[in-house]
Motif scaffolding. Structure first.
Motif, PDB file in Angstrom:
ATOM      1  N   GLN A 288       0.812  -1.299  -0.087  1.00 15.58           N
ATOM      2  CA  GLN A 288       0.038  -0.037   0.047  1.00 15.58           C
ATOM      3  C   GLN A 288       0.929   1.347   0.061  1.00 15.58           C
ATOM      4  N   ASN A 289       2.044   1.209   0.521  1.00 17.50           N
ATOM      5  CA  ASN A 289       3.045   2.355   0.570  1.00 17.50           C
ATOM      6  C   ASN A 289       4.194   2.188  -0.325  1.00 17.50           C
ATOM      7  N   ALA A 290       3.759   1.433  -1.359  1.00 16.05           N
ATOM      8  CA  ALA A 290       5.100   1.157  -2.340  1.00 16.05           C
ATOM      9  C   ALA A 290       5.124   2.622  -3.203  1.00 16.05           C
ATOM     10  N   ALA A 291       4.304   3.321  -3.449  1.00 20.84           N
ATOM     11  CA  ALA A 291       4.590   4.399  -4.116  1.00 20.84           C
ATOM     12  C   ALA A 291       5.562   5.243  -3.562  1.00 20.84           C
ATOM     13  N   LYS A 292       5.153   5.477  -2.254  1.00 22.28           N
ATOM     14  CA  LYS A 292       6.252   6.378  -1.494  1.00 22.28           C
ATOM     15  C   LYS A 292       7.593   5.716  -1.154  1.00 22.28           C
ATOM     16  N   PHE A 293       7.879   4.523  -1.191  1.00 22.60           N
ATOM     17  CA  PHE A 293       8.954   3.965  -1.206  1.00 22.60           C
ATOM     18  C   PHE A 293       9.746   4.067  -2.469  1.00 22.60           C
ATOM     19  N   ALA A 294       9.025   3.950  -3.621  1.00 24.84           N
ATOM     20  CA  ALA A 294       9.556   4.212  -5.018  1.00 24.84           C
ATOM     21  C   ALA A 294      10.104   5.427  -5.256  1.00 24.84           C
ATOM     22  N   ASP A 295       9.281   6.532  -4.926  1.00 20.68           N
ATOM     23  CA  ASP A 295       9.722   7.957  -4.702  1.00 20.68           C
ATOM     24  C   ASP A 295      11.050   8.323  -4.235  1.00 20.68           C
ATOM     25  N   TYR A 296      11.078   7.494  -2.775  1.00 22.09           N
ATOM     26  CA  TYR A 296      12.291   7.701  -1.936  1.00 22.09           C
ATOM     27  C   TYR A 296      13.472   7.065  -2.642  1.00 22.09           C
ATOM     28  N   LEU A 297      13.286   5.963  -3.339  1.00 23.76           N
ATOM     29  CA  LEU A 297      14.484   5.239  -3.819  1.00 23.76           C
ATOM     30  C   LEU A 297      14.793   6.050  -5.260  1.00 23.76           C
ATOM     31  N   ASN A 298      13.914   6.530  -6.020  1.00 24.13           N
ATOM     32  CA  ASN A 298      14.140   7.330  -7.138  1.00 24.13           C
ATOM     33  C   ASN A 298      15.100   8.550  -6.837  1.00 24.13           C
ATOM     34  N   LYS A 299      14.977   9.053  -5.742  1.00 27.72           N
ATOM     35  CA  LYS A 299      15.828  10.316  -5.286  1.00 27.72           C
ATOM     36  C   LYS A 299      17.147   9.898  -4.825  1.00 27.72           C
ATOM     37  N   VAL A 300      17.192   8.569  -4.336  1.00 24.20           N
ATOM     38  CA  VAL A 300      18.513   8.060  -3.798  1.00 24.20           C
ATOM     39  C   VAL A 300      19.235   7.559  -5.309  1.00 24.20           C
ATOM     40  N   TYR A 301      18.672   6.821  -5.788  1.00 19.22           N
ATOM     41  CA  TYR A 301      19.692   6.352  -6.984  1.00 19.22           C
ATOM     42  C   TYR A 301      19.471   7.082  -8.372  1.00 19.22           C
ATOM     43  N   GLY A 302      18.562   8.129  -8.465  1.00 19.11           N
ATOM     44  CA  GLY A 302      18.437   8.953  -9.567  1.00 19.11           C
ATOM     45  C   GLY A 302      17.644   8.069 -10.645  1.00 19.11           C
ATOM     46  N   ARG A 303      17.148   7.015 -10.485  1.00 17.81           N
ATOM     47  CA  ARG A 303      16.362   6.338 -11.511  1.00 17.81           C
ATOM     48  C   ARG A 303      15.184   5.626 -11.115  1.00 17.81           C
ATOM     49  N   ARG A 304      14.248   5.319 -11.571  1.00 15.62           N
ATOM     50  CA  ARG A 304      13.098   4.500 -11.154  1.00 15.62           C
ATOM     51  C   ARG A 304      13.508   3.308 -10.690  1.00 15.62           C
ATOM     52  N   ILE A 305      13.088   3.053  -9.467  1.00 15.53           N
ATOM     53  CA  ILE A 305      13.538   1.765  -8.736  1.00 15.53           C
ATOM     54  C   ILE A 305      11.985   1.158  -8.267  1.00 15.53           C
ATOM     55  N   GLU A 306      11.795  -0.160  -8.628  1.00 10.70           N
ATOM     56  CA  GLU A 306      10.590  -0.559  -8.203  1.00 10.70           C
ATOM     57  C   GLU A 306      10.660  -1.479  -6.833  1.00 10.70           C
ATOM     58  N   PHE A 307       9.647  -1.322  -6.087  1.00  5.80           N
ATOM     59  CA  PHE A 307       9.764  -1.826  -4.681  1.00  5.80           C
ATOM     60  C   PHE A 307       8.791  -3.244  -4.551  1.00  5.80           C
ATOM     61  N   LYS A 308       9.489  -4.073  -4.324  1.00  8.41           N
ATOM     62  CA  LYS A 308       8.720  -5.672  -4.220  1.00  8.41           C
ATOM     63  C   LYS A 308       9.255  -6.186  -3.013  1.00  8.41           C
ATOM     64  N   PRO A 309       8.065  -6.394  -2.124  1.00 11.36           N
ATOM     65  CA  PRO A 309       8.096  -7.133  -0.813  1.00 11.36           C
ATOM     66  C   PRO A 309       7.880  -8.642  -1.149  1.00 11.36           C
ATOM     67  N   VAL A 310       8.523  -9.441  -0.435  1.00 13.08           N
ATOM     68  CA  VAL A 310       8.558 -11.041  -0.547  1.00 13.08           C
ATOM     69  C   VAL A 310       8.206 -11.678   0.841  1.00 13.08           C
ATOM     70  N   HIS A 311       7.179 -12.582   0.702  1.00  9.79           N
ATOM     71  CA  HIS A 311       6.905 -13.343   2.099  1.00  9.79           C
ATOM     72  C   HIS A 311       7.797 -14.507   2.109  1.00  9.79           C
ATOM     73  N   ILE A 312       8.570 -14.864   3.177  1.00  8.76           N
ATOM     74  CA  ILE A 312       9.415 -16.043   3.317  1.00  8.76           C
ATOM     75  C   ILE A 312       9.672 -16.091   4.795  1.00  8.76           C
ATOM     76  N   GLU A 313       9.915 -17.415   4.897  1.00  9.95           N
ATOM     77  CA  GLU A 313      10.021 -17.772   6.383  1.00  9.95           C
ATOM     78  C   GLU A 313      11.563 -17.767   6.687  1.00  9.95           C
ATOM     79  N   ARG A 314      11.880 -16.988   7.747  1.00 10.21           N
ATOM     80  CA  ARG A 314      13.446 -16.871   8.201  1.00 10.21           C
ATOM     81  C   ARG A 314      13.514 -17.675   9.341  1.00 10.21           C
ATOM     82  N   LYS A 315      14.397 -18.854   9.311  1.00 12.99           N
ATOM     83  CA  LYS A 315      14.764 -19.771  10.109  1.00 12.99           C
ATOM     84  C   LYS A 315      16.163 -19.178  10.711  1.00 12.99           C
TER      85      LYS A 315
END
Length: 636
Positions: free
Chosen positions: A582-609
């Motif tokens: 739901q907040n992916a757009a905010k994260f993408a804008d932030y990453l765009n300012k950091v890297y200077g290009r469009r960065i997609e934000f992709k969360p993934v579900h995983i079980e960490r052991k």
């Protein structure tokens, strides 16, 4: 000649025949010998202990042809009539049947007439507490000032129901329960008189079941003698009355101490299939556990146990300590109360047996407290060692790992010097005996709990601060000196890099350090984009200023990877993925300012052991884990 039950045949006829009431007998002997006869007596006590028999003996002693005498002859006409209950001058009244005031008025009229043929007119009112209040009040004046030839003897099993006005006009005698040994002796005499053989264990069982009442013991004796065929044994009583003997209980409880719940439940089913009632079986188990508790505390009196102490299983006595036996006894006491309202009494019993199978692992709260108190000095030593390491680190004279190593050595030395060892619960001891003996003074074998100091905490200041400062200073002798011009905030100094943008160039117009934080957009620090962990730390730090909830979501993520123009990050909670998307757009804008290009934000579900090893754990956690035989399931 008609059959006479044992209780009637062996009813006491002299004061010497009273069993267990020596005080009452001696008092009346002295009273009669001195001629100090009271006009009213009140006998109270449990059923079957000799109240009515004593009243009859007293009547014979006062009216005997040779009396008044403490030893009535039993041969004169008066003694025979009193014994047979046909004397006109000894009137026995059932208080339960004559409760009205009219019955008492009849007594008041009769006392005006002197005795017919005896010396005294004696009224024996049994169960006097059953009289009505009006009847008691009508009797007060009569018993206070009766004619000199009248004696009242009241008997009751419920003294509290007798009015105080009646008690104050009478001499009171409290009859006691008869001890088991004396009941057993009288039963043995009764068996000899009847020509019946009886073993001691059977007679002890009858005496214990009678509860201190001689009449109840004689009644039960007659019942047992009827099916015993001239020889009374405990085995016959057990089989005919549906009891579970000590041998069978040894077998079932032996399975419980071994933890063999399967066979213990099957053994319980076998007893019930033989027709033993659940109430009787619970009672037998409770008596068995009570006897175990007495033996465990050094009480081996056969009259208390009901049989010889050697008959109880040594295996069960060795497996359970006193606290565990108390726990088992309490369990069965509560079980007897619970079955009255239970859905199925059998289910309740099976549950209790199942709990007994792991009773060997029960540790009382007192034992837990002792263990915690014994571990506390080691933990305090560890805390002091960790504080010393932190102090050395702050001074900058050595690396964190060096300080921690020295602190761990100090902890080991201090604990060894104090001689403090972690106690082991008896219920949790293993066969290896690894913790039973302390190390020898020469140090051939060190204690397993004292083999190192505290591990440094697993922290990453770079992630938590969102800065470019690394958490390890091991490569330099001194910590880096701070820049005098840097005062914190969103300046580019902590993340100075040729590939990074300045804050002013990356932030929207009109937004600066002096702007109102409530209205500002999320600031962007100058970040070293070559290190994805620094990007993560900076992102969390910047979002925490105005949107702490989003920053909290980012803190729970892990394994950040930049794959081309897509930032992949992992989380263990599917609900958090929905919030991140739901907040992916905010994260993408932030990453765009950091890297200077469009960065997609992709969360993934995983079980960490988490792979936790002994070396990863602080020494305090290791001590608690080993003491309480626990397992570490995670590190926060």
């Amino acid at each position: 000649m008609a059959y006479e039950v044992t209780a009637t045949r062996r009813r006491p006829q002299r004061f010497e025949d009273l069993v267990g009431q020596e005080f009452v007998a001696e008092t009346f002997k002295n009273t009669i010998a001195s001629g100090k006869i009271a006009h009213a007596y009140l006998f109270s006590g449990p059923r079957g202990c000799g109240k009515t028999s004593t009243a009859r003996i007293l009547a014979k002693a006062l009216n005997c042809q040779n009396g008044p005498t403490a030893s009535p002859c039993g041969q004169c006409e008066a003694c025979k009539e009193i014994t047979a209950g046909s004397s006109l001058d000894v009137i026995e009244i059932d208080g339960a049947s004559n409760t009205s005031v009219n019955d008492v008025r009849q007594i008041k009229d009769e006392v005006l007439f002197p005795p017919n043929s005896c010396r005294y007119k004696i009224y024996i009112i049994d169960e006097v507490h059953m009289l009505s209040t009006s009847a008691f009040n009508a009797l007060l004046k009569t018993i206070e000032e009766p004619p000199p030839y009248v004696v009242f003897i009241f008997a009751t099993t419920e003294l509290q129901k007798v009015p105080a006005t009646i008690k104050s006009r009478c001499q009171q005698f409290n009859f006691r329960l008869v001890p088991v040994e004396k009941v057993k002796e009288q039963l043995a005499l009764a068996a000899n008189e009847s020509g019946i053989k009886a073993d001691d264990e059977a007679l002890y069982w009858i005496a214990r079941e009678s509860g201190g009442s001689m009449r109840d013991s004689y009644t039960l004796f007659d019942q047992v003698a009827a099916f015993s065929g001239g020889e009374i044994t405990y085995e016959k009583i057990r089989d005919k009355l549906g009891l579970v003997g000590v041998d069978r209980l040894n077998e079932m409880f032996g399975l419980c101490v071994k933890g063999d719940s399967t066979n213990a439940l099957l053994k319980l089913d076998e007893y019930m299939q033989n027709g033993v009632s659940i109430e009787q079986l619970i009672s037998n188990c409770t008596d068995y556990l009570r006897s175990l508790l007495l033996i465990k505390n050094g009480v081996k009196k056969e009259a208390l146990l009901g049989q010889s102490a050697e008959r109880f299983s040594a295996e069960v006595l060795d497996a359970w300590n006193s606290v565990q036996i108390e726990r088992a006894l309490s369990l069965f006491m509560q079980l007897y109360r619970d079955i009255r309202y239970s859905l199925s009494p059998r289910y309740e019993f099976e549950l209790a047996v199942s709990r007994l199978c792991w009773l060997s692992e029960y540790v009382s709260p007192a034992d837990v407290k002792k263990a915690v108190d014994a571990v506390k000095p080691l933990l305090d030593e560890s805390v002091r060692a960790s504080s010393a390491a932190s102090a050395a680190l702050s001074a900058g004279g050595q690396s964190y790992s060096q300080a921690s190593s020295q602190a761990g050595s100090s902890l080991q030395t201090g604990a060894s010097r104090s001689g403090t060892y972690v106690p082991q619960f008896a219920a949790l001891q293993e066969d290896s005996g690894a913790y039973e003996q302390p190390p020898s003074p020469e140090g051939e074998q060190s204690h397993p709990f004292l083999d190192g100091g505290a591990e440094p905490p697993d922290t990453n200041s770079a992630e938590k601060l969102g800065s470019g400062i690394t958490s390890s200073w091991e490569d330099s002798e001194q910590p880096p000196a701070p820049d005098d011009d840097w005062q914190g905030g969103f300046d580019e100094k902590p993340f100075a890099d040729s590939n990074s943008q300045s804050v002013e160039s990356s932030m929207p117009s009109g937004v600066g350090p002096e702007a109102d934080l409530q209205q500002a957009e999320v600031p962007v620090s100058s970040v070293d984009t070559s290190d994805i962990q620094k990007v993560r730390a900076a992102m969390i730090s910047d979002f925490s200023v105005n949107e702490p909830l989003i920053a909290g979501l980012l803190e729970k993520t892990f394994d950040w990877k930049l794959e081309g123009d897509t930032l992949v990050l992992c989380t263990e909670n599917t609900f958090e993925i929905m919030q991140l998307e739901q907040n992916a757009a905010k994260f993408a804008d932030y990453l765009n300012k950091v890297y200077g290009r469009r960065i997609e934000f992709k969360p993934v579900h995983i079980e960490r052991k988490q792979g936790i090893t002994l070396a990863d754990l602080p020494v305090q956690v290791q001590l608690l884990r080993d003491t309480f035989k626990g397992t570490v399931i995670g590190i926060n």
